[in-house]
Design an enzyme around this catalytic site. Structure first.
Site, short mmCIF file in Angstrom:
data_model
loop_
_atom_site.label_atom_id
_atom_site.label_comp_id
_atom_site.label_asym_id
_atom_site.label_seq_id
_atom_site.Cartn_x
_atom_site.Cartn_y
_atom_site.Cartn_z
N SER A 39 31.32 17.37 8.66
CA SER A 39 30.69 17.08 9.95
C SER A 39 31.22 15.79 10.57
O SER A 39 31.67 14.89 9.87
CB SER A 39 29.18 16.94 9.77
OG SER A 39 28.61 18.17 9.41
N GLU A 45 29.31 28.11 -0.83
CA GLU A 45 28.27 27.10 -0.66
C GLU A 45 26.97 27.75 -0.24
O GLU A 45 25.90 27.43 -0.74
CB GLU A 45 28.72 26.06 0.36
CG GLU A 45 27.72 24.92 0.46
CD GLU A 45 28.07 23.91 1.54
OE1 GLU A 45 27.50 22.83 1.49
OE2 GLU A 45 28.88 24.20 2.42
N SER A 76 27.54 14.12 1.92
CA SER A 76 26.62 14.02 0.77
C SER A 76 27.28 13.33 -0.41
O SER A 76 28.42 13.63 -0.73
CB SER A 76 26.15 15.41 0.34
OG SER A 76 25.49 16.04 1.40
N GLN A 80 32.01 15.90 0.34
CA GLN A 80 32.64 16.68 1.41
C GLN A 80 32.65 15.85 2.70
O GLN A 80 31.77 15.03 2.93
CB GLN A 80 31.96 18.03 1.62
CG GLN A 80 30.44 18.08 1.45
CD GLN A 80 29.68 17.59 2.65
OE1 GLN A 80 30.27 17.29 3.68
NE2 GLN A 80 28.38 17.48 2.52
N ASN A 110 20.45 27.24 9.22
CA ASN A 110 19.93 28.60 9.14
C ASN A 110 20.05 29.33 10.47
O ASN A 110 20.13 30.56 10.50
CB ASN A 110 18.49 28.58 8.63
CG ASN A 110 18.42 28.32 7.13
OD1 ASN A 110 19.43 27.96 6.52
ND2 ASN A 110 17.26 28.51 6.55
N GLU A 111 20.10 28.57 11.57
CA GLU A 111 20.32 29.22 12.87
C GLU A 111 21.71 29.86 12.90
O GLU A 111 21.87 31.00 13.35
CB GLU A 111 20.18 28.20 14.01
CG GLU A 111 18.74 27.80 14.32
CD GLU A 111 18.12 26.88 13.28
OE1 GLU A 111 18.87 26.27 12.49
OE2 GLU A 111 16.88 26.78 13.23
#
Lengths: 389, 346
Positions: free
Chosen positions: A128, A244, A160, A125, A370-371
């Site tokens: 970012s 995802e 990744s 992917q 997670n934020e």
């Protein structure tokens, strides 16, 4: 309400288990974050695919078995219980494929999916960028219109598997003059060995090149490799982002299998009077069971015609924290042997716990931190007002 | 597999919710805490009419059960509305009396189902030497070794940090049942009590979350709703996560209890510790996000906050539950599927 499997589902489980018993390598493959391990894992994808076990939930025409979500969950339980290798095709299977099923053309599906299923083409992917992480919509890499396609420019990062993968997919800014940042983006696919692409592997925390930076300098992408309409990339990408975060990236089978191994380790090595450690083992077992049951409830809801939206953010936070706690507990049980990694002669479980711990530490960061997930939960599930991040 | 509540079960929850809202259960809980049990007894009758206690009583004794899943559904609603009284102990007593299997024991069962008799139960082997609300109960049962005693008096009341709970060591009385069946029946009763307590905790946690979400949406500081701050949002998100992952454990435990599965003890324990911890964490969050006013008894919020900790520890402390989760399952019975056997091992 019941938790019973049908005779056909039990037969499916038995078939999967028999195949895995016959085919899973006795010795774990080298880490898939190394060149040698990547190649070995690619071959394993081929082995899976030869007997239609690589993408069980896909339609048969693309190499799958048309399995229901419940059967996919069963397969995953057996897969990880058998100690089978990690899936090097994970990003393609859990991110790109659902997008193609929802927004791709028949031609794209026919061209792309079979080689993804066989491991012939491994996908990375490209979301970012150095200045765009959680605020993904601020991304700056561009796609400029040219005859018959697009020219990509810019830089992607934290990609990744890109160090050894074949192709990548991601979002690019195709219209720089839109009022809002998430408008004017286009979803494109490109080969990592194309002219103008430079791949710089990045060593992760333990030094393995698990991801890479991509430098794109006028990389030509033909129109056939745009997914959905140009300018609609944000909607296309987000419609399957839940895949995802949710189940398909980290199935419950991984954690039930890991919790069983942790329980075995505890029974073999722990001082039974150490109740602090016992409680942590129990919590890992309970967490894995809760995640599995939560998934069964989700599968039941989908089978009954429902859907899963922002609830996938609950999954993401839960499994990523469970994974870390589980591996930390294992390392504590192992004491001085906990840090021995793959390749170490004395490493327990071939270094799997140490490698698993390193891998788990990234869980709260990737696939939307997670934020961000907690913001989504608070705003979309609890109805709290938007505010500054 | 269909791991979802059916329409009838959902409707049952909705109707209890509506009834308890109309009955102003928090006012009933406040009266109960002040020693006025009349509104609580009136509500008890309404719950009996709705079939809540009959769920724990078999049909042959004029009940509807045993239906552990429906019990879990009902007790979630009781927890959500902070219903006072020995509700858990009454359904656990029904489970005990049914398992004892003799006529004298069975005589109480129709009375429990109809709501005429409020029962409390004390099983020291299951963790606590105290009977809840014995002074307000019509029958007080105590399990000691291989005997079940029908206590004569409630014993001196010992106040709890939750004023709606009154604890006592019941005194005197007559032996109702004796023999090897008692221990098995008491263990079963304790499992029913743990399940019902877990369900209460889950409902209580949800009530705390809902009220706190409502509060932080309207409470303004620095010119904006405090619910727009990330630190506030994230605590509430964690509260929701903990509750949402406790629910399937509760439902699975109820199914295991209904089937008499060999892994039921581990399943009930997993649900109990998870729901209890989730609800207590919800109470901590509710208190913190309400600020000083949350630390008063002026808001009804106090009814839920102070109940969270006792429920977490009643009928199986977290440590006891965690130990049970890892206890080897009885080897005699074979689970139906491998998935079930995993549950057993875990």
């Amino acid at each position: 309400m019941d938790l019973d499997f049908s005779t056909a589902e039990d037969a499916f489980r038995a078939e999967a288990r028999a195949w895995l018993t016959a085919h899973v390598p006795d010795t774990p493959l080298p880490s898939l974050e190394t060149e040698e391990g990547f190649a070995a894992h690619r071959l394993w994808e081929r082995t899976l695919s030869d007997d239609r076990w690589s993408v069980v939930s896909w339609p048969e025409e693309y190499g799958g078995r048309g399995a229901s979500i419940l059967r996919w969950l069963i397969f995953e339980e057996e897969y990880y219980a058998a100690g089978a290798p990690g899936r090097v095709s994970q990003n393609g299977i859990s991110l790109l494929a659902p997008t193609l099923f929802e927004h791709g053309t028949d031609e794209q599906r026919a061209r792309i999916l079979p080689s993804m299923a066989s491991g012939e083409v491994i996908w990375a992917q490209a979301w970012s960028e150095p200045e765009s992480g959680s605020d993904l919509a601020s991304l700056r890499s561009t796609a400029e219109r040219t005859e018959g396609g697009w020219l990509l420019r810019g830089q992607k990062t934290w990609s990744s598997r890109a160090a050894f993968a074949d192709r990548a997919f991601g979002l690019f800014r195709s219209d720089p003059d839109t009022p809002k940042p998430h408008q004017g983006l286009t979803y494109l696919m490109f080969p990592l060995d194309a002219d103008g692409v430079t791949v710089r592997p990045i060593g992760r925390l333990d030094g393995k090149p698990a991801f890479a930076e991509l430098f794109l300098d006028d990389v030509f992408v033909p129109d056939e490799d745009v997914i959905g309409a140009p300018g609609q990339g944000w909607r296309v990408a987000m419609s399957t982002a839940g895949n995802e975060r949710g189940l398909t990236l980290r199935s419950p089978g991984r954690f039930t299998a890991a919790a069983e191994r942790l329980t075995d380790l505890w029974r073999e090595t722990a001082d039974p009077s150490d109740t602090a450690l016992r409680d942590r083992v129990a919590d890992a077992v309970i967490g894995a069971r809760a995640y599995r049951l939560f998934a069964y409830a989700g599968a039941s809801r989908i089978a009954a015609g429902g859907s899963i939206g922002a609830e996938s953010s609950l999954n993401k936070v839960f499994w990523s924290e469970l994974d870390i706690a589980l591996h930390e507990t294992a390392l504590d049980l192992l004491g001085p042997y906990g840090e021995l990694s793959d390749g170490a002669a004395d490493a327990p479980a071939h270094g799997g716990w140490a490698e698993g711990h390193t891998f788990s530490l990234a869980g709260p960061i990737y696939a939307g931190t997670n934020e961000i997930q907690r913001d989504i939960i608070a705003e979309r599930l609890l109805g709290l007002p938007k505010g500054r991040r | 597999m269909r791991f979802l509540l059916d329409d009838e079960q959902r409707e049952f929850a909705r109707s209890l919710d509506a009834m308890l809202t109309a009955a102003d259960a928090p006012a009933v809980a406040r009266a109960w805490a002040a020693g006025d049990t009349a509104p609580g007894r009136a509500l008890w009758s309404r719950l009996a009419e709705a079939g809540v206690f009959a769920l724990a009583v078999p049909e042959r004794h004029e009940g509807l059960g045993p239906l552990p899943l429906e019990l879990a559904v009902a007790f979630s609603e009781l927890g959500r509305h902070a219903v006072p009284g020995p509700v858990v102990e009454t359904v656990a007593a029904a489970a005990l009396l049914d398992r004892l299997g003799d006529d004298a024991s069975a005589a109480l069962l129709p009375q429990i189902a109809s709501g005429k008799t409020v029962v409390t139960l004390c099983v020291p082997a299951a963790g606590s030497p105290y009977a809840l609300d014995a002074d307000a109960a019509d029958a007080v049962l105590v399990v000691e070794g291989d005997t079940v005693r029908l206590a004569e008096t409630a014993g001196p009341v010992q106040p709890s940090a939750d004023p709606a709970r009154r604890l006592a060591r019941p005194l005197g009385g007559t032996v109702l049942a004796r023999g090897p069946a008692v221990a098995t029946a008491a263990a079963h009763a304790a499992e029913v009590a743990a399940l019902a307590t877990a369900a209460q905790s889950l409902g209580l946690g949800r009530a705390l979350l809902d009220r706190t979400v409502e509060y932080v949406r309207q409470r303004t500081q620095f010119g904006v709703a405090i619910g727009s701050f990330q630190s506030v949002k994230h605590r509430l998100a964690d509260t929701l996560i903990a509750l949402e992952f406790a629910r399937p454990l509760l439902h699975s435990a109820a199914l295991a209890l209904a089937e008499g599965a060999d892994h039921r003890s581990a399943e009930v324990a997993a649900a109990k510790v998870t729901a209890g911890e989730a609800a207590y964490a919800a109470a901590r969050t509710a208190l913190q996000l309400h600020g000083a006013v949350g630390y008063t008894e002026e808001l009804d919020l106090a009814l839920w906050i102070r109940k969270a900790r006792p429920l977490r520890d009643a009928w199986g402390t977290p440590a006891a539950c965690r130990a049970r989760v890892l206890a080897p399952a009885p080897a005699a019975q074979q689970p139906r599927t491998r998935a079930a056997s995993r549950g057993a091992e875990a």
